[in-house]
Design a protein around this motif. Structure first.
Motif, mmCIF file in Angstrom:
data_model
loop_
_atom_site.group_PDB
_atom_site.id
_atom_site.type_symbol
_atom_site.label_atom_id
_atom_site.label_comp_id
_atom_site.label_asym_id
_atom_site.label_seq_id
_atom_site.Cartn_x
_atom_site.Cartn_y
_atom_site.Cartn_z
ATOM 1 N N LYS A 40 0.832 -1.212 0.000
ATOM 2 C CA LYS A 40 0.000 0.000 0.000
ATOM 3 C C LYS A 40 0.862 1.256 0.000
ATOM 4 N N LYS A 41 1.956 1.195 0.758
ATOM 5 C CA LYS A 41 2.867 2.336 0.818
ATOM 6 C C LYS A 41 3.501 2.572 -0.560
ATOM 7 N N THR A 42 3.891 1.493 -1.216
ATOM 8 C CA THR A 42 4.493 1.606 -2.552
ATOM 9 C C THR A 42 3.484 2.184 -3.540
ATOM 10 N N VAL A 43 2.249 1.724 -3.477
ATOM 11 C CA VAL A 43 1.208 2.253 -4.370
ATOM 12 C C VAL A 43 1.038 3.752 -4.134
ATOM 13 N N ALA A 44 0.980 4.169 -2.870
ATOM 14 C CA ALA A 44 0.825 5.591 -2.554
ATOM 15 C C ALA A 44 1.993 6.398 -3.124
ATOM 16 N N GLU A 45 3.195 5.853 -3.011
ATOM 17 C CA GLU A 45 4.384 6.538 -3.553
ATOM 18 C C GLU A 45 4.316 6.629 -5.076
ATOM 19 N N ARG A 46 3.920 5.536 -5.703
ATOM 20 C CA ARG A 46 3.839 5.521 -7.175
ATOM 21 C C ARG A 46 2.749 6.466 -7.680
ATOM 22 N N LEU A 47 1.629 6.525 -6.973
ATOM 23 C CA LEU A 47 0.554 7.441 -7.363
ATOM 24 C C LEU A 47 0.980 8.901 -7.176
ATOM 25 N N ALA A 48 1.727 9.184 -6.112
ATOM 26 C CA ALA A 48 2.222 10.543 -5.885
ATOM 27 C C ALA A 48 3.201 10.935 -6.997
ATOM 28 N N ALA A 49 4.071 10.006 -7.379
ATOM 29 C CA ALA A 49 5.014 10.277 -8.472
ATOM 30 C C ALA A 49 4.252 10.493 -9.780
ATOM 31 N N MET A 50 3.240 9.663 -10.011
ATOM 32 C CA MET A 50 2.421 9.800 -11.213
ATOM 33 C C MET A 50 1.784 11.191 -11.272
ATOM 34 N N GLU A 51 1.218 11.644 -10.150
ATOM 35 C CA GLU A 51 0.582 12.957 -10.114
ATOM 36 C C GLU A 51 1.601 14.071 -10.377
ATOM 37 N N HIS A 52 2.809 13.887 -9.885
ATOM 38 C CA HIS A 52 3.872 14.869 -10.150
ATOM 39 C C HIS A 52 4.160 14.941 -11.653
ATOM 40 N N TYR A 53 4.277 13.782 -12.293
ATOM 41 C CA TYR A 53 4.548 13.757 -13.735
ATOM 42 C C TYR A 53 3.370 14.334 -14.525
ATOM 43 N N ILE A 54 2.161 14.063 -14.059
ATOM 44 C CA ILE A 54 0.977 14.579 -14.764
ATOM 45 C C ILE A 54 0.911 16.107 -14.649
ATOM 46 N N ALA A 55 1.249 16.640 -13.486
ATOM 47 C CA ALA A 55 1.255 18.100 -13.318
ATOM 48 C C ALA A 55 2.282 18.732 -14.258
ATOM 49 N N GLU A 56 3.448 18.108 -14.363
ATOM 50 C CA GLU A 56 4.484 18.617 -15.266
ATOM 51 C C GLU A 56 4.051 18.447 -16.726
ATOM 52 N N PHE A 57 3.369 17.350 -17.006
ATOM 53 C CA PHE A 57 2.832 17.093 -18.351
ATOM 54 C C PHE A 57 1.889 18.229 -18.760
ATOM 55 N N SER A 58 0.999 18.632 -17.844
ATOM 56 C CA SER A 58 0.048 19.720 -18.118
ATOM 57 C C SER A 58 0.782 21.024 -18.390
ATOM 58 N N LYS A 59 1.834 21.267 -17.632
ATOM 59 C CA LYS A 59 2.631 22.480 -17.836
ATOM 60 C C LYS A 59 3.273 22.467 -19.220
ATOM 61 N N GLN A 60 3.846 21.341 -19.587
ATOM 62 C CA GLN A 60 4.499 21.232 -20.894
ATOM 63 C C GLN A 60 3.477 21.313 -22.034
ATOM 64 N N GLU A 61 2.278 20.806 -21.783
ATOM 65 C CA GLU A 61 1.215 20.913 -22.795
ATOM 66 C C GLU A 61 0.901 22.377 -23.063
ATOM 67 N N SER A 62 0.787 23.172 -22.009
ATOM 68 C CA SER A 62 0.470 24.593 -22.179
ATOM 69 C C SER A 62 1.591 25.330 -22.906
ATOM 70 N N GLU A 63 2.812 24.789 -22.830
ATOM 71 C CA GLU A 63 3.950 25.399 -23.524
ATOM 72 C C GLU A 63 4.157 24.792 -24.915
ATOM 73 N N GLY A 64 3.367 23.772 -25.242
ATOM 74 C CA GLY A 64 3.485 23.145 -26.562
ATOM 75 C C GLY A 64 4.729 22.297 -26.733
ATOM 76 N N ASN A 65 5.287 21.823 -25.642
ATOM 77 C CA ASN A 65 6.520 21.032 -25.698
ATOM 78 C C ASN A 65 6.174 19.541 -25.775
ATOM 79 N N VAL A 66 5.978 19.053 -27.003
ATOM 80 C CA VAL A 66 5.520 17.682 -27.199
ATOM 81 C C VAL A 66 6.583 16.664 -26.784
ATOM 82 N N ASP A 67 7.857 16.976 -27.003
ATOM 83 C CA ASP A 67 8.920 16.042 -26.619
ATOM 84 C C ASP A 67 8.933 15.809 -25.108
ATOM 85 N N ALA A 68 8.780 16.891 -24.342
ATOM 86 C CA ALA A 68 8.739 16.755 -22.884
ATOM 87 C C ALA A 68 7.490 16.000 -22.461
ATOM 88 N N MET A 69 6.359 16.278 -23.122
ATOM 89 C CA MET A 69 5.117 15.557 -22.822
ATOM 90 C C MET A 69 5.308 14.063 -23.062
#
Length: 196
Positions: A79-108
């Motif tokens: 359960k702890k590992t899942v929580a860590e992986r989900l937190a990391a996923m959310e971090h990547y998704i937040a950065e993904f959204s930022k890169q989307e707004s900048e049009g940086n497809v390679d980073a996305m």
């Protein structure tokens, strides 16, 4: 994250279900995958872009219901590992959204791969018997397919505007010549029928 849980609770989702991580992981990745697909669908996707989409597909294919027979309950470490992986996923998704707004497809693209790795890790914990290939394995296969597809494009087939115009003129001349021959043949036939 607390607000997200409250929203889920308001929608009737049992946030205390020990398998809730399975649902969150699949739904979040499916959204990110779709957003990325929209970004690249107008052009010819690169091998990296194709591979990242196929990796997300491989992680999501046949996603199990939370009460499926082959889904296992996790111990506290799991359960702890899942929580860590989900937190990391959310971090990547937040950065993904930022890169989307900048049009940086390679980073996305890179962030989609990272988010997928988190989701694949969560799925392996809940569904240990389900085989998920690694990104490297998928990337290798996709690169071979991409190279083969690109090899089918014959550079000699690319023609210039001048060449197209010349081909059109030649086709027009040939058509006019054919029409003239047909007219002459008709005139000759009419003349011979007139003499008879």
């Amino acid at each position: 994250m607390k607000a997200d849980y409250q929203l889920a609770k308001d929608r009737g989702i049992d946030i205390n279900d020990p398998r809730i991580g399975l649902k969150i992981a699949s739904e979040r990745l499916a959204i990110v995958r779709y957003v990325f697909l929209v970004q690249v669908e107008d052009g010819i996707a690169t091998a990296d872009q194709r591979a990242s989409l196929e990796y997300a597909d491989a992680a999501l294919v046949g996603w199990p219901e939370m009460d499926a027979d082959d889904v296992v309950d996790l111990d506290e470490d799991g359960k702890k590992t899942v929580a860590e992986r989900l937190a990391a996923m959310e971090h990547y998704i937040a950065e993904f959204s930022k890169q989307e707004s900048e049009g940086n497809v390679d980073a996305m693209n890179d962030l989609l791969v990272r988010a997928t790795e988190c989701v694949a890790s969560v799925r392996r914990l809940y569904q240990p018997d389900f085989p998920i290939p690694t990104f490297a394995e998928i990337r290798h296969v996709v690169q071979d397919e991409y190279d083969e597809d690109m090899g089918k494009i014959d550079p000699s087939e690319h023609t210039t505007v001048e060449a197209i115009e010349e081909q059109t003129e030649q086709a027009d001349e040939k058509r006019e010549e054919t029409e003239e021959q047909a007219k002459n043949a008709g005139d000759a036939k009419d003349a011979s029928e007139g003499k008879a």
